[in-house]
Scaffold this motif. Structure first.
Motif, PDB file in Angstrom:
ATOM      1  N   GLU A 144       0.812  -1.217   0.000  1.00 53.15           N
ATOM      2  CA  GLU A 144       0.000   0.000   0.000  1.00 53.15           C
ATOM      3  C   GLU A 144       0.848   1.270   0.000  1.00 53.15           C
ATOM      4  OE1 GLU A 144      -2.503   0.067   3.379  1.00 53.15           O
ATOM      5  OE2 GLU A 144      -0.927   0.546   4.782  1.00 53.15           O
ATOM      6  N   THR A 145       2.137   1.107   0.088  1.00 50.25           N
ATOM      7  CA  THR A 145       2.975   2.301   0.011  1.00 50.25           C
ATOM      8  C   THR A 145       3.591   2.491  -1.366  1.00 50.25           C
ATOM      9  OG1 THR A 145       4.871   1.028   0.749  1.00 50.25           O
ATOM     10  CG2 THR A 145       3.596   2.164   2.435  1.00 50.25           C
ATOM     11  N   PRO A 193       3.796   3.549  -5.005  1.00 48.91           N
ATOM     12  CA  PRO A 193       3.030   4.564  -5.771  1.00 48.91           C
ATOM     13  C   PRO A 193       2.377   3.935  -7.000  1.00 48.91           C
ATOM     14  CG  PRO A 193       5.376   4.837  -6.133  1.00 48.91           C
ATOM     15  CD  PRO A 193       5.234   3.749  -5.129  1.00 48.91           C
ATOM     16  N   ARG A 237       0.096   4.657 -10.330  1.00 45.20           N
ATOM     17  CA  ARG A 237      -0.202   5.817 -11.165  1.00 45.20           C
ATOM     18  C   ARG A 237      -1.697   6.078 -11.166  1.00 45.20           C
ATOM     19  NH1 ARG A 237       0.958   6.210 -16.663  1.00 45.20           N
ATOM     20  NH2 ARG A 237       1.109   3.953 -16.670  1.00 45.20           N
ATOM     21  N   GLY A 238      -2.037   7.252 -10.824  1.00 40.19           N
ATOM     22  CA  GLY A 238      -3.465   7.592 -10.769  1.00 40.19           C
ATOM     23  C   GLY A 238      -4.079   7.607 -12.174  1.00 40.19           C
ATOM     24  N   ARG A 271      -0.809  12.442 -11.228  1.00 39.97           N
ATOM     25  CA  ARG A 271      -0.406  12.439  -9.820  1.00 39.97           C
ATOM     26  C   ARG A 271      -0.059  11.023  -9.384  1.00 39.97           C
ATOM     27  NH1 ARG A 271      -3.471  14.614  -5.185  1.00 39.97           N
ATOM     28  NH2 ARG A 271      -5.213  13.546  -6.194  1.00 39.97           N
ATOM     29  N   GLU A 272       0.980  10.980  -8.646  1.00 37.16           N
ATOM     30  CA  GLU A 272       1.376   9.671  -8.128  1.00 37.16           C
ATOM     31  C   GLU A 272       0.934   9.566  -6.682  1.00 37.16           C
ATOM     32  OE1 GLU A 272       4.108   7.610 -10.959  1.00 37.16           O
ATOM     33  OE2 GLU A 272       4.552   7.507  -8.830  1.00 37.16           O
ATOM     34  N   GLN A 273       0.153   8.555  -6.434  1.00 32.87           N
ATOM     35  CA  GLN A 273      -0.261   8.334  -5.049  1.00 32.87           C
ATOM     36  C   GLN A 273       0.180   6.949  -4.648  1.00 32.87           C
ATOM     37  OE1 GLN A 273      -4.482   8.137  -5.448  1.00 32.87           O
ATOM     38  NE2 GLN A 273      -4.648   9.935  -4.142  1.00 32.87           N
ATOM     39  N   PRO A 274       0.367   6.767  -3.402  1.00 30.21           N
ATOM     40  CA  PRO A 274       0.563   5.387  -2.963  1.00 30.21           C
ATOM     41  C   PRO A 274      -0.733   4.607  -3.139  1.00 30.21           C
ATOM     42  CG  PRO A 274       0.771   6.921  -1.116  1.00 30.21           C
ATOM     43  CD  PRO A 274       0.508   7.733  -2.329  1.00 30.21           C
ATOM     44  N   CYS A 275      -0.563   3.329  -3.399  1.00 26.82           N
ATOM     45  CA  CYS A 275      -1.732   2.499  -3.660  1.00 26.82           C
ATOM     46  C   CYS A 275      -2.714   2.532  -2.495  1.00 26.82           C
ATOM     47  CB  CYS A 275      -1.311   1.041  -3.909  1.00 26.82           C
ATOM     48  SG  CYS A 275      -0.584   0.796  -5.527  1.00 26.82           S
ATOM     49  N   ASP A 295      -3.644   4.925  -0.776  1.00 20.11           N
ATOM     50  CA  ASP A 295      -4.596   6.028  -0.863  1.00 20.11           C
ATOM     51  C   ASP A 295      -5.525   5.860  -2.042  1.00 20.11           C
ATOM     52  OD1 ASP A 295      -2.254   8.554   0.297  1.00 20.11           O
ATOM     53  OD2 ASP A 295      -3.532   7.091   1.325  1.00 20.11           O
ATOM     54  N   ARG A 296      -5.107   5.092  -3.031  1.00 25.57           N
ATOM     55  CA  ARG A 296      -5.931   4.957  -4.223  1.00 25.57           C
ATOM     56  C   ARG A 296      -7.064   3.967  -3.996  1.00 25.57           C
ATOM     57  NH1 ARG A 296      -6.661   5.017  -9.568  1.00 25.57           N
ATOM     58  NH2 ARG A 296      -6.078   3.067 -10.526  1.00 25.57           N
TER      59      ARG A 296
END
Lengths: 226, 647
Positions: free
Chosen positions: B206-207, B209, B211-212, B219-223, B225-226
């Motif tokens: 989950e950490t 990143p 790709r959104g 924006r790159e988020q960690p998984c 948060d996605r």
């Protein structure tokens, strides 16, 4: 008298002398050790059985038994003072027997060499166990005469008596008092010293002891110790 | 007192002459002296090897076997020597003890054997001389440890089955501790392992990143948060499983306090607590920082794997046992770090724009250098700094290398110990099975002998099977003994399978069929049995006509084949089958007292061989010989019937 000394110093000297520091040092160490070894490796063998039998009052069998025990305990064939003290300490564990053992050792060691050989041992035992009254008393006089000058004076007697009382240890009944040895010595001297000159000679000693019935009777006690 | 002192006793007594003149009282008379026999040589014969020694030597230690009168028990008057049927090599050491006063420990002998010899000869192990004492103690300790491990392995291992009356708690606990005992436990074990892995992987993933969705700018988020919901669900599932497991363990633990304090339970708690704290704590900004920190603790779930992996446990145990070495390592490192950091700081102080701003800042440089990492973010620039820097890196290697071998050797020792224990546990089962087989061999010998008609009178000698006749004298007597026992107890010997099957049948209350296959049975003992309680048997027979059966020989054979034992049926001589009536009458066991604890087992009718035909029994007694009654009512029945009669 077969004194066999194992000295292996002969062999070491045959090495090729090199001028190394290390080699000299090694030699020095080696010699030191060998000196020590020489002292300990000296093995003494007693005279023949027949001679001993002739010299002492023991039979061959008794001598054999004695020697076997002696050799077992002291494989080198001599007893030193330390061993004497240890033996006595084991017999008298309550007190301190070392002083008396020291005097005893001196009495056994007639030649004052510092070690008691089997012959000395057996000779003394023969006197003590199978000797005449005269011999026993003379041996005892020799024991008391610490400096072997032929006379017993009060100081020597004090030392002996103190040594004997030391063997008793601390826990006695009645309680041992400070001047008990002194009193004992005084009593002794009163009895033994005929001419009251403060020293006891051999003749005085012999005479006084032979007059005393107790002593005479006690002398027979140790007849059958073997 | 030491033995050697005895040698000096005459001398000490003689020297007492010196006290005589001083004695103020008359000395006591000497103790009566027995006529001293001359010292004689004794011959001690130990298994053929003759040892000769003086009697005096042996008399030195009067509280041992050889020194006391106990040795007279071993005296052989014919040969005039003392004979001991023991190990002659060991005896050498024992005798040397008498001679020298020191007991030496033989290096190549088993320490247990040595101990046994010492015990036999009456020597206390404390007499072992100083030269050999340490080694003796070490070997003994090692032995004892190994034996203790063995016993432990036996007990804790997959040990004996729990008593029937064990509670759920005990069964549960056992399932937890030894997953191999039951399938359910094994399944549970693997499931928890799986979920631990899943949880750990989820934490890691989950950490990453992801790709959104295509967005400007992407924006790159960690998984985490996605896909917050997915991860939350996974986390919840894992925590639920862990919580359940923890609560179950808590319930099943025999000592809850101890369980609560144990390391594994603490790890469990630490693994699941962050989740619950996270649930309870409201999501406001102030606390969420702490909340995030808590999530770090989730990584401790990985330690739960130590229940599943023995290697991890060993590692942990090693570290614990090497605590002192680790402490030393740490201490010496700290000392070195401080020293070098100080030196480097002062060496680099003068330089402008230096990284070594303070001593603590130099700590980082020192640590990185000593462990030979050398990141290069802090580098000395002065010459002095470089010199000290190089000394620092050289000494670092040394300081670290010193305690490491100790730790490694500890680990290796513990690991090997564990391996050994495991191997022994595995071998133990095979060993026990083999031993059981050997034991059953001897019991079977007797049963075989019975079946071969050996119990009949010796009248019909020629008809007896060869195997019966060829038994050794020992076997004969042994079998006679067993036979006597059978007669005494009115029970018979049978084999394990028969018994367990019978037991099963009783508990089942199963369907039984009557099959009178007397013809194929050596009726002797069974008729004894029956006539032992003929009246009772008859009565029972009438009442429980349908509920009795006898184990036919055929079924016996079937059992044999089941057990893999092939027993060749002995020749069935009719004569042996005819029960000698007088035999039975001679029996004097009172049928009234006799608990006819006979178990009936169902004979599968399909397998009834030809031999088991319902024969018309000759005597009245024989009719009931086929019938066995099981007194189901008696509670004392089952425990007593260890050996059941089998027809």
């Amino acid at each position: 008298m077969g004194a066999v000394g194992n000295s292996s110093s002969l062999q070491t000297k045959q090495r090729e002398p090199s001028k190394d520091i290390a080699w000299w040092y090694y030699q020095y160490q080696r010699d030191k050790i060998e000196d020590e070894l020489e002292m300990t490796m000296v093995c003494h063998r007693p005279e023949g059985l027949e001679q001993l039998e002739a010299q002492t009052n023991f039979t061959k069998r008794e001598l054999q038994v004695l020697y076997r025990g002696f050799k077992n305990e002291c494989p080198s064939g001599v007893v030193n003072e330390e061993t004497f003290k240890q033996i006595y300490a084991q017999f008298f564990p309550h007190g301190d027997a070392s002083t008396y053992a020291h005097y005893l050792f001196n009495a056994f060691d007639t030649t004052q060499t510092g070690s008691v050989k089997f012959e000395d041992f057996v000779t003394a035992l023969s006197i003590l166990l199978r000797g005449t009254v005269h011999e026993k008393l003379r041996w005892t006089f020799n024991l008391y005469d610490i400096n072997k000058d032929g006379y017993i004076n009060k100081e020597e007697m004090m030392d002996i008596v103190k040594a004997i009382y030391d063997m008793m240890g601390k826990y006695t009944y009645p309680v041992l008092k400070e001047d008990t040895p002194r009193q004992h010595v005084d009593v002794f001297f009163q009895k033994m010293d005929k001419n009251k000159d403060g020293i006891v000679t051999l003749d005085e000693f012999l005479e006084s002891c032979q007059e005393d019935d107790n002593i005479m009777r006690s002398l027979q006690l140790f007849q059958n110790v073997m | 007192m030491a033995a050697g002192v005895a040698t000096w006793l005459p001398f000490a007594r003689a020297a007492a002459v010196g006290w005589l003149p001083l004695a103020q009282q008359p000395l006591p008379p000497a103790p009566g002296v027995k006529a001293s026999r001359g010292d004689e040589v004794l011959v001690v014969n130990v298994s053929g090897r003759r040892f000769e020694t003086w009697k005096n030597t042996l008399d030195r230690y009067p509280d041992t076997l050889l020194g006391s009168s106990e040795k007279e028990f071993f005296y052989d008057a014919d040969s005039g020597e003392y004979f001991f049927d023991r190990d002659p090599d060991m005896f050498r050491h024992v005798l040397n003890f008498y001679r020298t006063g020191r007991l030496h420990c033989p290096r190549q002998e088993c320490i247990q054997a040595f101990d046994e010899e010492l015990a036999f000869y009456g020597l206390v192990p404390e007499l072992v001389g100083d030269c050999c004492l340490e080694e003796y103690r070490d070997r003994k300790k090692e032995n004892a440890q190994r034996l203790a491990e063995d016993e432990e392995a036996e007990q804790t291992g997959d040990g004996p089955a729990l008593p029937a009356g064990s509670s759920i708690r005990q069964r549960l606990w056992r399932a937890f501790e030894n997953p191999h005992t039951s399938t359910a436990a094994l399944v549970f074990y693997y499931v928890t392992g799986f979920f631990i892995a899943v949880s750990v992987i989820a934490n890691v993933v989950e950490t990453i990143p992801c790709r959104g969705p295509a967005r400007r700018p992407p924006r790159e988020q960690p998984c985490g948060d996605r896909f917050p919901l997915a991860f939350f669900c996974m986390d919840t599932a894992c925590v639920l499983i862990f919580t359940g497991e923890y609560l179950l363990r808590l319930f099943a633990a025999p000592s809850r306090c101890r369980f609560l304090r144990s390391v594994m339970s603490l790890i469990d708690v630490v693994a699941i607590l962050p989740y619950y704290i996270g649930l309870l704590v409201p999501k406001n900004e102030d606390v969420s920082g702490a909340f995030v920190t808590l999530r770090v603790f989730r990584v401790f779930r990985i330690f739960k794997f130590s229940r599943h992996s023995q290697g991890l446990r060993i590692l942990g145990y090693t570290l614990k046992s090497c605590a002192s070495e680790l402490g030393f390592l740490l201490f010496s490192l700290t000392m070195a770090i401080i020293i070098f950091a100080t030196v480097m700081f002062y060496a680099e102080k003068g330089t402008s724009k230096t990284n070594f701003t303070s001593i603590p800042a130099a700590f980082w440089y020192t640590i990185v250098t000593m462990t030979t990492l050398g990141y290069g973010d802090m580098v000395p620039s002065t010459i002095a700094g470089k010199i000290f820097g190089s000394i620092c890196s050289l000494s670092g290697v040394l300081v670290i290398a010193l305690p490491v071998p100790v730790i490694v050797s500890n680990f290796s020792r513990i690991y090997h110990q564990n391996q050994r224990a495991d191997k022994r546990r595995a071998q133990q089962k095979v060993r026990l099975a083999r031993i059981r087989l050997a034991k059953s061999g001897t019991t079977n010998a007797f049963l075989q002998y019975k079946q071969n008609g050996g119990l009949e009178d010796n009248g019909s000698g020629e008809e007896q099977a060869l195997c019966v006749r060829n038994r050794s004298a020992f076997e004969q007597q042994h079998h006679h003994l067993l036979h006597c026992l059978e007669k005494t107890t009115c029970h018979e010997f049978t084999d394990e399978l028969t018994f367990s099957e019978a037991l099963g049948a009783v508990s089942l209350g199963g369907r039984t069929s009557r099959s009178t296959s007397v013809s194929s049975q050596p009726v002797g003992p069974s008729s004894l049995l029956s006539s032992c309680c003929p009246r009772r048997a008859k009565r029972r027979a009438i009442r429980l006509a349908n509920s009795t059966a006898s184990v036919s020989r055929g079924s016996m054979q079937e059992l044999d084949t089941l057990a893999g034992l092939r027993r060749s049926p002995g020749p069935q001589s009719r004569s042996s089958l005819n029960a000698k009536p007088h035999d039975s009458l001679d029996l004097n066991c009172d049928s009234r007292d006799f608990v006819a604890a006979i178990i009936s087992i169902p004979t599968p009718p399909a397998n009834t061989p030809d031999e088991s035909q319902p024969s018309s029994p000759g005597g009245g007694g024989r009719a009931s010989s086929t019938l066995r009654n099981s007194r189901l009512g008696t509670p004392c029945l089952l425990p007593e019937t260890v050996k059941i009669s089998s027809l």
